[in-house]
Design a protein around this motif. Sequence first.
Motif, PDB file in Angstrom:
ATOM      1  N   THR A 111     -32.093 -18.661 -84.140  1.00 34.08           N
ATOM      2  CA  THR A 111     -31.831 -19.607 -83.048  1.00 34.08           C
ATOM      3  C   THR A 111     -32.190 -18.961 -81.718  1.00 34.08           C
ATOM      4  OG1 THR A 111     -30.008 -20.540 -84.345  1.00 34.08           O
ATOM      5  CG2 THR A 111     -30.090 -21.117 -82.009  1.00 34.08           C
ATOM      6  N   LYS A 112     -31.799 -17.723 -81.548  1.00 36.76           N
ATOM      7  CA  LYS A 112     -32.090 -17.007 -80.306  1.00 36.76           C
ATOM      8  C   LYS A 112     -33.596 -16.809 -80.100  1.00 36.76           C
ATOM      9  CE  LYS A 112     -27.766 -14.462 -79.877  1.00 36.76           C
ATOM     10  NZ  LYS A 112     -27.153 -13.118 -79.830  1.00 36.76           N
ATOM     11  N   ASP A 113     -34.338 -16.585 -81.182  1.00 40.05           N
ATOM     12  CA  ASP A 113     -35.787 -16.410 -81.075  1.00 40.05           C
ATOM     13  C   ASP A 113     -36.459 -17.664 -80.524  1.00 40.05           C
ATOM     14  OD1 ASP A 113     -35.568 -13.846 -82.095  1.00 40.05           O
ATOM     15  OD2 ASP A 113     -36.245 -14.399 -84.119  1.00 40.05           O
ATOM     16  N   VAL A 114     -36.059 -18.821 -81.044  1.00 38.69           N
ATOM     17  CA  VAL A 114     -36.650 -20.076 -80.561  1.00 38.69           C
ATOM     18  C   VAL A 114     -36.210 -20.344 -79.130  1.00 38.69           C
ATOM     19  CG1 VAL A 114     -36.813 -22.566 -80.936  1.00 38.69           C
ATOM     20  CG2 VAL A 114     -36.844 -21.029 -82.881  1.00 38.69           C
ATOM     21  N   ALA A 115     -34.960 -20.053 -78.819  1.00 38.14           N
ATOM     22  CA  ALA A 115     -34.471 -20.240 -77.448  1.00 38.14           C
ATOM     23  C   ALA A 115     -35.273 -19.377 -76.476  1.00 38.14           C
ATOM     24  CB  ALA A 115     -32.982 -19.905 -77.367  1.00 38.14           C
ATOM     25  N   ALA A 116     -35.632 -18.167 -76.889  1.00 42.39           N
ATOM     26  CA  ALA A 116     -36.430 -17.287 -76.027  1.00 42.39           C
ATOM     27  C   ALA A 116     -37.814 -17.875 -75.782  1.00 42.39           C
ATOM     28  CB  ALA A 116     -36.545 -15.900 -76.653  1.00 42.39           C
ATOM     29  N   ALA A 117     -38.426 -18.434 -76.804  1.00 39.32           N
ATOM     30  CA  ALA A 117     -39.739 -19.079 -76.630  1.00 39.32           C
ATOM     31  C   ALA A 117     -39.619 -20.249 -75.661  1.00 39.32           C
ATOM     32  CB  ALA A 117     -40.294 -19.541 -77.976  1.00 39.32           C
ATOM     33  N   LEU A 118     -38.562 -21.031 -75.813  1.00 39.71           N
ATOM     34  CA  LEU A 118     -38.358 -22.164 -74.907  1.00 39.71           C
ATOM     35  C   LEU A 118     -38.145 -21.698 -73.465  1.00 39.71           C
ATOM     36  CD1 LEU A 118     -36.178 -24.578 -77.044  1.00 39.71           C
ATOM     37  CD2 LEU A 118     -38.445 -25.053 -76.084  1.00 39.71           C
ATOM     38  N   ARG A 119     -37.357 -20.663 -73.278  1.00 41.42           N
ATOM     39  CA  ARG A 119     -37.147 -20.147 -71.908  1.00 41.42           C
ATOM     40  C   ARG A 119     -38.450 -19.690 -71.285  1.00 41.42           C
ATOM     41  NH1 ARG A 119     -32.709 -17.939 -74.275  1.00 41.42           N
ATOM     42  NH2 ARG A 119     -33.645 -15.886 -74.432  1.00 41.42           N
ATOM     43  N   HIS A 120     -39.317 -19.105 -72.104  1.00 39.12           N
ATOM     44  CA  HIS A 120     -40.581 -18.581 -71.574  1.00 39.12           C
ATOM     45  C   HIS A 120     -41.572 -19.701 -71.265  1.00 39.12           C
ATOM     46  CE1 HIS A 120     -43.697 -15.613 -70.876  1.00 39.12           C
ATOM     47  NE2 HIS A 120     -44.511 -16.369 -71.636  1.00 39.12           N
ATOM     48  N   ASP A 161     -40.893 -23.180 -71.378  1.00 40.66           N
ATOM     49  CA  ASP A 161     -40.311 -24.418 -70.838  1.00 40.66           C
ATOM     50  C   ASP A 161     -39.080 -24.062 -70.006  1.00 40.66           C
ATOM     51  OD1 ASP A 161     -40.053 -27.198 -70.479  1.00 40.66           O
ATOM     52  OD2 ASP A 161     -38.658 -27.342 -72.165  1.00 40.66           O
ATOM     53  N   PRO A 162     -39.294 -23.257 -68.953  1.00 39.46           N
ATOM     54  CA  PRO A 162     -38.118 -22.865 -68.155  1.00 39.46           C
ATOM     55  C   PRO A 162     -37.489 -24.071 -67.483  1.00 39.46           C
ATOM     56  CG  PRO A 162     -40.157 -22.226 -67.066  1.00 39.46           C
ATOM     57  CD  PRO A 162     -40.548 -22.796 -68.403  1.00 39.46           C
ATOM     58  N   PRO A 163     -36.174 -23.988 -67.272  1.00 40.61           N
ATOM     59  CA  PRO A 163     -35.497 -25.112 -66.602  1.00 40.61           C
ATOM     60  C   PRO A 163     -36.030 -25.272 -65.184  1.00 40.61           C
ATOM     61  CG  PRO A 163     -33.994 -23.265 -66.931  1.00 40.61           C
ATOM     62  CD  PRO A 163     -35.287 -22.902 -67.597  1.00 40.61           C
TER      63      PRO A 163
END
Length: 174
Positions: free
Chosen positions: A158-167, A169-171
């Motif tokens: 879950t954390k791995d995908v969240a990291a990709a999203l942060r990189h 698709d940043p808020p």
Amino acid sequence: LQVLEDLPGARTRMERAIAMQHKLFYPHHTTRETRFSNVSLIMKDLGDLPGARTRMERAIVIQQNHFDPDHPTLAALYSNLATILRDLGDLPGARTRMEQAIVIEEKHFDPDHPTLATRYSNLAFIERDEGNVPAAVALWREAHAIRLKALGPEHTHTKDVAAALRHYDPPGPP
């Protein structure tokens, strides 16, 4: 040996197992598929991508002789081959194989199954590599939602995908 990170030793042992099984089983026995698949992943980790590709393709041929075209075992092999093809730079081939895996697994698994999240995430990396970041982000969002539900927020995947999203698709600004 692979878990102990002795990849050359693991490869040697797996190659010996394949040779021994060649004497014991007919060429398309499913036990040989497992060995070909395993040695392929070891070869990938060792950086022998062409060899890994050849072995994984051999594993697929063996399974195609034994299972329906929509069997989940084939989906896993297609996914593994897709990651090898991606590393080789064959993005169209990687996309084709990953999409095959997804089509099969969507027939066999619930929509919120973690295996599908893995496939969506892997396809997202292919999309990203092809320059289609919006499609990659959409796939990572789907994978993240599945993993949150199935595995929780603290799980490594879950954390791995969240990291990709942060990189990618940043808020936006508050």
